[in-house]
Write an enzyme that holds these catalytic residues in place. Structure first.
Site, PDB file in Angstrom:
ATOM      1  N   ARG A 105      39.611  -3.413  17.692  1.00  0.00           N
ATOM      2  CA  ARG A 105      38.266  -3.957  17.414  1.00  0.00           C
ATOM      3  C   ARG A 105      38.249  -4.288  15.924  1.00  0.00           C
ATOM      4  NH1 ARG A 105      32.363  -1.891  19.244  1.00  0.00           N
ATOM      5  NH2 ARG A 105      33.143  -2.975  21.078  1.00  0.00           N
ATOM      6  N   HIS A 132      34.561 -11.075  22.954  1.00  0.00           N
ATOM      7  CA  HIS A 132      34.499  -9.700  23.483  1.00  0.00           C
ATOM      8  C   HIS A 132      34.905  -9.749  24.962  1.00  0.00           C
ATOM      9  CE1 HIS A 132      33.651  -5.592  23.727  1.00  0.00           C
ATOM     10  NE2 HIS A 132      32.331  -5.563  23.598  1.00  0.00           N
ATOM     11  N   GLN A 135      34.210  -6.885  27.663  1.00  0.00           N
ATOM     12  CA  GLN A 135      32.818  -6.759  28.093  1.00  0.00           C
ATOM     13  C   GLN A 135      32.484  -7.789  29.172  1.00  0.00           C
ATOM     14  OE1 GLN A 135      30.334  -4.414  26.899  1.00  0.00           O
ATOM     15  NE2 GLN A 135      29.469  -5.154  28.826  1.00  0.00           N
ATOM     16  N   ASP A 221      21.954 -10.532  23.800  1.00  0.00           N
ATOM     17  CA  ASP A 221      22.666  -9.583  22.938  1.00  0.00           C
ATOM     18  C   ASP A 221      21.876  -9.478  21.633  1.00  0.00           C
ATOM     19  OD1 ASP A 221      24.633  -7.958  21.828  1.00  0.00           O
ATOM     20  OD2 ASP A 221      26.120  -9.544  21.572  1.00  0.00           O
ATOM     21  N   CYS A 261      25.135  -6.221  26.870  1.00  0.00           N
ATOM     22  CA  CYS A 261      26.358  -5.439  26.663  1.00  0.00           C
ATOM     23  C   CYS A 261      26.081  -4.082  26.021  1.00  0.00           C
ATOM     24  CB  CYS A 261      27.365  -6.236  25.849  1.00  0.00           C
ATOM     25  SG  CYS A 261      26.805  -6.608  24.175  1.00  0.00           S
ATOM     26  N   ARG A 289      32.863  -0.968  32.451  1.00  0.00           N
ATOM     27  CA  ARG A 289      33.861  -1.106  31.380  1.00  0.00           C
ATOM     28  C   ARG A 289      35.063  -0.208  31.694  1.00  0.00           C
ATOM     29  NH1 ARG A 289      32.435  -2.710  26.194  1.00  0.00           N
ATOM     30  NH2 ARG A 289      34.674  -2.543  25.776  1.00  0.00           N
TER      31      ARG A 289
HETATM   32  N1  NVA Z   1      27.634  -9.029  19.515  1.00  0.00           N
HETATM   33  C1  NVA Z   1      27.656  -7.597  19.292  1.00  0.00           C
HETATM   34  C2  NVA Z   1      28.272  -6.894  20.451  1.00  0.00           C
HETATM   35  C3  NVA Z   1      28.343  -5.401  20.324  1.00  0.00           C
HETATM   36  C4  NVA Z   1      29.019  -4.744  21.479  1.00  0.00           C
HETATM   37  C5  NVA Z   1      28.431  -7.309  18.011  1.00  0.00           C
HETATM   38  O1  NVA Z   1      29.459  -7.943  17.787  1.00  0.00           O
HETATM   39  O2  NVA Z   1      27.985  -6.466  17.234  1.00  0.00           O
HETATM   40  N1   CP Z   2      29.302  -3.047  24.500  1.00  0.00           N
HETATM   41  C1   CP Z   2      30.134  -2.458  23.637  1.00  0.00           C
HETATM   42  O1   CP Z   2      31.228  -2.939  23.340  1.00  0.00           O
HETATM   43  O2   CP Z   2      29.686  -1.263  23.152  1.00  0.00           O
HETATM   44  P1   CP Z   2      30.291  -0.434  21.954  1.00  0.00           P
HETATM   45  O3   CP Z   2      30.032  -1.216  20.693  1.00  0.00           O
HETATM   46  O4   CP Z   2      29.516   0.861  21.974  1.00  0.00           O
HETATM   47  O5   CP Z   2      31.756  -0.224  22.165  1.00  0.00           O
END
Ligand code: NVA
Ligand code: CP
Length: 307
Positions: A105, A132, A135, A221, A261, A289
């Protein structure tokens, strides 16, 4: 050396590989719920590198790997040499000599691509600024589980054209459904960044109500994704009218689902009565997930399995 399969963005797998993963997920989920032990990844190890926060991604990969008989190692920028400037290419060489699969990540997609180019083992995108894919894999599996095939259906995306939106657009192209996107002015989809080949599977709407009309799934989101916190105040103003509320769900198809998500901000991108209401499947989405990623880990390491 055989080509290594990575999952850096949704379209890295073919339509038939995605279809296999959905079928395998159902198989694995059923087995797990019946307390049947399934350890195809005994003695295999997953490294998880986090440069951003996470609850669901860490938990689902860690629990999933253990359920498959393997183990996982949690690394973050703060405690590793990555946070002190060790080149991504060097880290990839070393880490991929010690584990069998890596989940990352991070910020720019380019970072994960550089890692993968220097990795001896499969690399999975656990979220980047651009995509992502894990997800959306879980979201589509959840849609199929609740409503059947997604091909030909309409998904309404309300809000930021972020990593989730881009991934939905790639999935639509691959699995043949449509996405109706509504973003505030200035936040429109950039097809090249989204990584789509054409605009045949998505349409942009100025008014979020128009995007939601007759949709089979309404999804949104956060207004501000991780890494963009400095834009928070500006975004709060710009996105004020992009909130999924009961009125919006009313114009969607009668049996439309709501997805997010998570983590969510009630009163910003979604009203509490929607996310906590009867059309919401956010907890199923979160649980899935675990199951889809088990199918993905098994597939990347062992290929398609008989069911
Ligand atoms: N779009 C959000 C998703 C978090 C799971 C982010 O990147 O923070
Ligand atoms: N939806 C998702 O990826 O959650 P986290 O940021 O908690 O991993």
């Amino acid at each position: 050396m055989a080509t290594i399969k990575h999952f850096l963005q949704y379209k890295d797998l073919t339509r038939s590989e995605h279809e296999y993963l959905f079928a395998r997920t159902a198989w694995l989920k059923k087995k797990f719920k019946a307390y049947e032990v399934h350890h195809p990844l005994f003695d295999r190890h997953l490294a998880m590198i986090f440069e951003k926060n996470s609850t669901r991604t860490r938990l689902s990969f860690e629990a999933g790997m253990q359920q498959l008989g393997g183990s996982s190692i949690y690394l973050n920028t703060r405690d590793t040499q990555l946070g002190r400037g060790e080149p991504v290419e060097d880290a990839a060489q070393v880490i991929s000599r010690m584990v069998d699969v890596v989940m990352i990540r991070t910020f720019e997609q380019e970072i994960i691509e550089r890692f993968a180019a220097n990795s001896r083992v499969p690399v999975i995108n656990g979220l980047t600024n651009e995509y992502h894919p894990c997800q959306v894999l879980a979201d589509i599996y959840t849609f199929i589980e609740q409503r059947g095939p997604i091909a030909g259906k309409t998904v309404a995306w309300i809000g930021d054209s972020n990593n989730m939106c881009n991934t939905w657009l790639q999935a639509a192209e691959l699995l043949d459904f449509n996405v109706h996107v509504s973003t505030p002015p200035g936040y429109e989809v950039e097809p090249e960044r989204a990584g789509v080949y054409s605009n045949a599977h998505f349409e942009q709407f100025n008014d979020p109500m128009d995007a939601a009309r007759d949709a089979h799934l309404v999804t949104t989101d956060v207004w501000t994704s991780m890494g963009f916190e400095s834009e928070n105040e500006e975004r709060k103003r710009d996105f004020a009218d992009w909130c999924v509320d009961a009125e919006m769900m009313k114009v969607a198809a009668k049996d439309a689902l709501f997805m997010h998500c998570l983590p969510a901000h009630r009163g910003e991108e979604v009203e509490a009565e929607v996310i906590d209401g009867p059309q919401s499947v956010v907890w199923e989405e979160a649980e899935n997930r675990l199951h889809v990623q088990k199918a993905l880990l098994e597939f990347l390491l062992l290929g398609e399995q008989k069911m």
